[in-house]
Design an enzyme around this catalytic site. Structure first.
Site, PDB file in Angstrom:
ATOM      1  N   ARG A 182     -31.845  70.973 113.843  1.00  0.00           N
ATOM      2  CA  ARG A 182     -31.837  69.778 114.685  1.00  0.00           C
ATOM      3  C   ARG A 182     -30.620  68.917 114.364  1.00  0.00           C
ATOM      4  O   ARG A 182     -29.985  68.358 115.269  1.00  0.00           O
ATOM      5  CB  ARG A 182     -33.121  68.976 114.491  1.00  0.00           C
ATOM      6  N   CYS A 241     -34.602  60.180 109.946  1.00  0.00           N
ATOM      7  CA  CYS A 241     -35.260  61.439 110.317  1.00  0.00           C
ATOM      8  C   CYS A 241     -35.467  61.424 111.823  1.00  0.00           C
ATOM      9  O   CYS A 241     -34.631  60.917 112.561  1.00  0.00           O
ATOM     10  CB  CYS A 241     -36.571  61.617 109.562  1.00  0.00           C
TER      11      CYS A 241
END
Length: 283
Positions: A182, A241
């Site tokens: 990601r 995150c």
């Protein structure tokens, strides 16, 4: 760790938790996007002795469109008082396994000035393996406390402006707890309308790197080596995150390693990746 001295660590071992007679257990189990489970149902069936349910969503700002953003002082105080807690109550946050939700809950408690707060290393399963008994049947009836008085530490919190100012600043290290795929935009984001990639200059440190296969944190020495391998040499750290959950795992690891807590970017990639005016890197 010895007793309940919050200055020693962010963590408490199951053995120490068994001896912590004055502490209150809080089940903060949380699920990542797409992860199956029923934390509320699991808590109703089985919990640590005298535990109360600390629902991350209930301790989030209902006015924000972003996931589980920090609540106001008043909202946090009402929620803690409703659980029968004061700022003097020693708290031990736990997940059923590991500590994703517990780390976020610990960070929220620290943000609002709760000094005696810990994460149960390894969660309920580790507690059970250490010989601890679990509680079944109906949970104890909550008695509202006389009041909870926050003392916010906003230096533990980072916003978009703080992250923008940190880009290119050698005194600040941004650590991204998402999976590396990601981080590199090689895997899609789980939330619609959110770009792949990362903040320019951020460093990838997937949260699973700081824990073992049973969800327990690595030793302080191993954690310090991991942070050093990512270039940490005395800079201020901002953790990030997908939505502010696993960033807290890195924050807890920093404290467990004996390093400064730094700041957590609450909006994280859910905010940054959805704003086309903010810069994104994919390499």
């Amino acid at each position: 760790m010895q007793g309940l001295n919050a200055s020693l660590s962010s963590l408490i071992t199951p053995v120490a938790a068994l001896a912590a007679k004055t502490a209150r257990f809080l089940d903060a189990t949380a699920l990542l996007p797409g992860q199956p489970g029923d934390p509320d149902g699991d808590f109703a069936r089985e919990r640590l002795p005298g535990a109360v349910r600390f629902d991350i969503e209930a301790f989030s700002d209902p006015a924000s469109a972003l996931p589980h953003m920090v609540p106001t002082q008043a909202q946090f105080a009402r929620g803690m008082a409703a659980l029968g807690l004061t700022r003097e109550t020693p708290l031990i946050f736990y997940d059923r396994k590991g500590s994703i939700g517990a780390c976020r809950a610990w960070w929220l408690a620290k943000l609002f000035g709760h000094e005696s707060a810990f994460v149960l290393d390894g969660g309920l399963e580790a507690f059970r393996r250490a010989g601890g008994a679990v509680e079944t049947g109906n949970a104890a009836r909550l008695v509202v406390s006389e009041g909870y008085r926050p003392r916010p530490r906003f230096d533990f919190l980072a916003g978009t402006g703080d992250v923008l100012a940190a880009l290119g600043d050698p005194a600040v290290l941004i650590l991204d707890a998402r999976a590396e795929a990601r981080f590199l935009a090689e895997a899609p984001e789980p939330r619609p309308g959110v770009r792949g990639g990362h903040m320019p200059g951020a460093v990838s440190l997937p949260f699973g790197t700081v824990i073992d296969g049973e969800g327990r944190f690595l030793s302080p020495e191993a954690l310090r080596a991991i942070f050093a391998s990512r270039g940490l040499e005395g800079q201020t750290v901002i953790t990030s995150c997908g939505s502010g959950l696993t960033a807290a795992t890195l924050t807890v690891a920093l404290v467990a390693a004996g390093l400064p807590q730094g700041r957590l970017y609450d909006g994280s990639w859910a905010e940054w990746g959805a704003d086309s005016s903010l810069p994104v890197a994919t390499f």
